[in-house]
Write a protein that holds these residues in place. Structure first.
Motif, PDB file in Angstrom:
ATOM      1  N   TYR A 498       0.784  -1.216  -0.119  1.00 24.38           N
ATOM      2  CA  TYR A 498       0.080  -0.059   0.061  1.00 24.38           C
ATOM      3  C   TYR A 498       0.731   1.170   0.014  1.00 24.38           C
ATOM      4  CZ  TYR A 498      -4.059  -2.967   0.828  1.00 24.38           C
ATOM      5  OH  TYR A 498      -5.165  -3.740   0.801  1.00 24.38           O
ATOM      6  N   HIS A 504      -4.263  -1.010  -3.421  1.00 27.02           N
ATOM      7  CA  HIS A 504      -5.114   0.274  -3.339  1.00 27.02           C
ATOM      8  C   HIS A 504      -6.338   0.073  -2.377  1.00 27.02           C
ATOM      9  CE1 HIS A 504      -2.797   2.323  -6.353  1.00 27.02           C
ATOM     10  NE2 HIS A 504      -2.696   1.296  -6.966  1.00 27.02           N
ATOM     11  N   GLU A 533      -2.946   8.704  -2.042  1.00 29.46           N
ATOM     12  CA  GLU A 533      -4.201   8.402  -3.022  1.00 29.46           C
ATOM     13  C   GLU A 533      -5.093   9.182  -3.450  1.00 29.46           C
ATOM     14  OE1 GLU A 533      -5.635   4.542  -4.517  1.00 29.46           O
ATOM     15  OE2 GLU A 533      -3.821   4.681  -3.183  1.00 29.46           O
TER      16      GLU A 533
END
Length: 908
Positions: A498, A504, A533
């Motif tokens: 991650y 994700h 993100e």
């Protein structure tokens, strides 16, 4: 009627001629001569605006600009800009030189927004040259305060940064008796020089001191009207009289307003002072000034002033299924040199497992690649083709799948083999391979030599077998979203994936993780992952429901680390909604977004944290603007009050001649900031000498966490001050450099479960622990390989207690000529990946120019600095006189110190 018409026809040519005379265009040119009130020529402003207008319009604009002049600096500059734009006064007179097409019916108008000056000049008929038009400019003033005498000559020009648009040059001059005389005059002139370009941009007001005899005679020479006839009379300071039998002491702060377009630039204040008698100058000294800054509040702990946003259902979004990537090794065995499978039960098991695994994903499979590996032994071309053929065999096993499998190859070289040996700590074997690679160009010849090495079968063949292995890389979509507990398990198991972005989470997953995680280190890691993100999405501040929560956490995380970034929260603040009354304006306002409905902007926590961020970035005015915004909207809480204390402390600390109310506000802010944390005591007692607590600073510094870069930065400051003041340092002795715990007696030992768990948890935030963990894993694999998969023993207690007996000695003679403060600073830099503290160091006034000239920080010496730090840390830990801070010691604002005493300032 005919007569009147005839007369009008006769007058028409005359009227047209008159109009032609007044409307004849000509090019006017010239220059502005800038002078001070004494008529002396001075440098002009950085930008001088001008334009040509009809005389009537010009007078109207001139009146408006004159009215704007009397307003406060910030308001004046804004209003003058608006007036300029209204009347199109938009040409720039570079260095005061202008050139413009105009007519005799017009006027030139000049605007200096920086100093608030306006000038209007009527254009005369047939006059095109306008040389040396005079414009008067204001200059800053200063006052002088004498201080306690010292026993040595001192000449210092230092710089304070109060971040209020002014540069403060602290001028301190002490001269021995006999330098000044009763028949002498002292003239001091300070300049403002751009640190970046070295251009002189301003002259500060001169300071003039005179002895009784000189002043009496000068008054006589000026026809007994000194104030009127002596050009330097306006700078004469009557409160200090020069005498032969007294030391001359000057301690003052000169305030110079920065040009409006250069508020973020740094300036130094070189100074020249001259003693003269009635006949000639007899003593002169030039001081360079410095670009180093004193910023005592740059590292303060803001934790008490920061505002958390509560995780509520407002940020909830249903979790989505995610695409996942996976690699699986295909351990099929083939007949040597062919793509024909060996027909045995082992291959059948591998084949069945591989086909079953891929088939299990069904239509969820979205990407599939089979990578054939090729080792460097033999012909490279043949090996690559063989790898491709074997990959095709694996592909054909799958039959029909949801996506068409791709085939590719990974061709390894002997350099890859050498690297693999180094990774296994087999350095001698790797060096032997590298020697053959360097000496032989042909692959086949290299293989022939390498095959004869005595460690070929044991060390190299396993690597070659691994390189030939096939890998299947595929991506699939989860059929269902992860449950909250599954999210936590995935985060802890695949944290590295991650972190690196190969896996994700959905927005809903992030919500579930924040809801369940409690460990602060895990939350910090998650916030970094979530922030990266989220900001990769377009319009995330409007489209992503959890974005304000995550970005607020990220901004606080950066501030706690001393690396503020105002860009993080900017998208969530709409300044256009400031200063208006009614629905949709102010703090915590709703804004309609298509597809989302109403979303909240200008959240009070985000506005308050942005104010803290601006403060940490040395932009106090903007921070105060946001605080006033919150107060206007009746939003006040303890955190905002603490932030206001921080801002007031900085704002009032540099202010000379504080009023009684300002002094009370200052002392209240000082007490509040010191009470926020022990770390603030450590920082401020170190940074601010005039508080008289520097001797106690080290006690508070020692309480700070070793992983906090501020701790070592402060120790570096104290070490530099000690070296400069005492011209010596506390001695270092040779210490043992410990061997690693697991090998201290020649035996490799297994880490305890607690230590292993701790290093696994910290590896993402601590590069040193990550490196140590990776080295441990490699050695563990090597041990198990050499001992038939047996686990190594745990270290006995005796190993730890006798480590120093087997240690190697570090000789302190290696560090001659290297100051100890560089050891502390280097460790601080190593702990700070953002390089914020390295930037601090390059502008740090506590490490003065004198020290920097003798002891330069050199990148090539970083390893020496690091070794020195190890000795410094050991020495400091063994000092027996280090004691815990006494809470009853004089440490707060209640000690009654006043930073005004002995230093004053006046701003023009």
């Amino acid at each position: 009627m005919r007569k009147i018409l005839a007369i009008l026809l006769l007058l028409l040519p005359l009227t047209m001629m008159a109009q032609e005379e007044g409307s004849e265009t000509m090019q006017v040119r010239g220059n502005i001569k800038f002078v001070n009130d004494a008529g002396e020529r001075v440098d002009g402003p950085d930008v001088l605006w001008y334009g040509v207008l009809d005389k009537k319009v010009a007078r109207e604009a001139y009146r408006k600009l004159q009215l704007a002049k009397v307003k406060d600096d910030a308001e004046r500059e804004v209003e003058m800009t608006n007036i300029r734009n209204e009347y199109s006064i938009d040409a720039r007179a570079k260095r005061g030189v202008f050139k413009k097409n105009a007519m005799a019916s017009m006027a030139l108008i000049f605007v200096d927004e920086e100093n608030g000056e306006v000038l209007m000049v009527d254009i005369e008929k047939d006059k095109t040259q306008y040389k040396d038009i005079v414009m008067k400019l204001k200059q800053t003033k200063t006052v002088v305060a004498t201080g306690e005498l010292r026993q040595m000559d001192i000449n210092v020009v230092s710089t304070d940064d109060a971040d209020d648009g002014n540069e403060r040059f602290n001028l301190h001059i002490e001269l021995a008796p006999g330098t000044a005389r009763t028949d002498s005059r002292l003239i001091i002139q300070t300049f403002a020089v751009d640190c970046q370009t070295e251009d002189t941009l301003g002259y500060l007001a001169s300071l003039v001191f005179e002895g009784d005899m000189y002043h009496h005679m000068q008054n006589k020479r000026m026809a007994f009207d000194y104030d009127k006839n002596d050009k330097l009379a306006r700078y004469y300071r009557r409160n200090a009289v020069l005498r032969e039998d007294k030391r001359f002491v000057l301690d003052t702060t000169l305030v110079w307003p920065k040009p409006s377009t250069m508020k973020d630039r740094s300036f130094r204040g070189p100074c020249t002072y001259v003693f003269e008698d009635f006949h000639h100058p007899y003593f002169r000294k030039d001081l360079e000034g410095t670009c180093l800054k004193r910023r005592p509040f740059k590292m303060l702990d803001f934790t008490a002033a920061l505002h958390d946003i509560e995780l509520t259902q407002e940020f909830y979004e249903k979790a989505e299924s995610q695409f996942q990537k996976k690699n699986t090794k295909i351990d099929l065995r083939f007949e040597v040199g062919t793509s024909k499978l060996i027909q045995d039960s082992l291959n059948a098991v591998v084949q069945n497992k591989f086909v079953k695994e891929i088939a299990s994903y069904g239509n969820s499979l979205v990407e599939l690649t089979i990578v054939g590996g090729a080792s460097p032994d033999g012909s490279m071309k043949v090996n690559e083709e063989l790898a491709r053929q074997r990959a095709s065999v694996a592909k054909n096993m799958l039959g029909r799948v949801a996506v068409t499998p791709r085939i590719t190859t990974e061709v390894h070289t002997w350099n890859d083999v050498a690297k693999a040996l180094r990774d296994m700590d087999k350095v001698l074997q790797a060096e032997k391979i590298e020697e053959i690679i360097e000496a032989t160009a042909d692959d086949q010849a290299r293989y022939s030599q390498i095959k004869t090495l005595n460690f070929y079968e044991y060390d190299i063949v396993p690597i070659l077998n691994n390189q030939r292995a096939m890998t299947c890389k595929y991506m699939y979509q989860n059929n269902r979203p992860m449950e909250p507990e599954e999210c936590v398990q995935a985060f802890r198991t695949f944290r590295k994936d991650y972190w690196e972005g190969t896996k994700h989470f959905s927005t809903g997953d992030f919500y579930n993780l924040y809801d369940l995680l409690e460990d602060s280190l895990e939350i910090d890691t998650l916030t970094t992952i979530a922030y990266r993100e989220i900001v990769s999405m377009p319009d995330y501040e409007k489209e992503n429901v959890i974005s304000p929560y995550v970005c607020n956490l990220m901004a606080m995380q950066q501030m706690k680390r001393g690396t503020p970034n105002v860009e993080i929260l900017k998208p969530f603040i709409d300044f256009k909604r400031r200063g208006k009354v009614g629905a949709g304006y102010g703090i915590n306002v709703d804004q309609y977004v298509t597809g989302r409905g109403n979303i909240k902007f200008n959240r009070q926590q985000i506005v308050a944290n942005q104010a803290a961020c601006y403060y940490m970035e040395q932009k106090v005015d903007t921070a105060l603007f946001l605080i006033e915004w919150l107060k206007d909207c009746k939003v006040e809480d303890e955190g905002t009050e603490q932030l206001e204390n921080l801002i007031n402390l900085k704002k009032l600390h540099f202010k000379g001649n504080r009023t009684a109310k300002e002094e009370a506000d200052y002392q209240r802010a000082k007490s509040a900031v010191l009470a926020m944390s022990d770390e603030n005591k450590a920082i401020l007692y170190t940074e601010i000498e005039e508080w008289g607590q520097r001797d106690h600073a080290m006690q508070w510094i020692n309480k700070m966490d070793d992983n906090n870069p501020r701790k070592w930065y402060l120790k570096g400051i104290l070490a530099a001050i000690n070296l400069h003041t005492n011209k010596s340092e506390d001695p270092l002795t040779s210490y043992g450099e410990e061997d690693s715990e697991e090998e201290s007696d020649g035996q490799f030992y297994r880490w305890s479960p607690e230590k292993l768990e701790q290093y696994q948890a910290d590896q993402w935030d601590d590069p040193e622990k990550a490196k140590a963990l990776e080295e441990y894993k490699q050695k563990l694999l090597q041990y198990k390989k050499e001992h038939n998969d047996e686990e190594p023993p745990f270290a006995p207690e005796s190993v730890s207690s006798h480590r120093n007996k087997t240690s190697s000695v570090v000789d302190v003679d290696r560090f001659k000529g290297i100051p100890q403060y560089l050891g502390y600073f280097q460790h601080c830099f190593d702990l700070d990946a953002t390089k914020t503290y390295l930037r601090y160091y390059h502008n740090e006034s506590h490490v003065n120019e004198e020290l920097r000239k003798v002891y330069k920080y050199k990148l090539k010496n970083r390893e020496l600095y690091r070794e020195m730090f190890k000795l410094l840390k050991k020495r400091d830990a063994e000092k027996s006189d280090v004691s815990e801070p006494n809470e009853n010691e004089k440490s707060d604002a209640s000690d009654g110190d006043s930073d005004n005493e002995g230093k004053e300032e006046t701003k023009a």
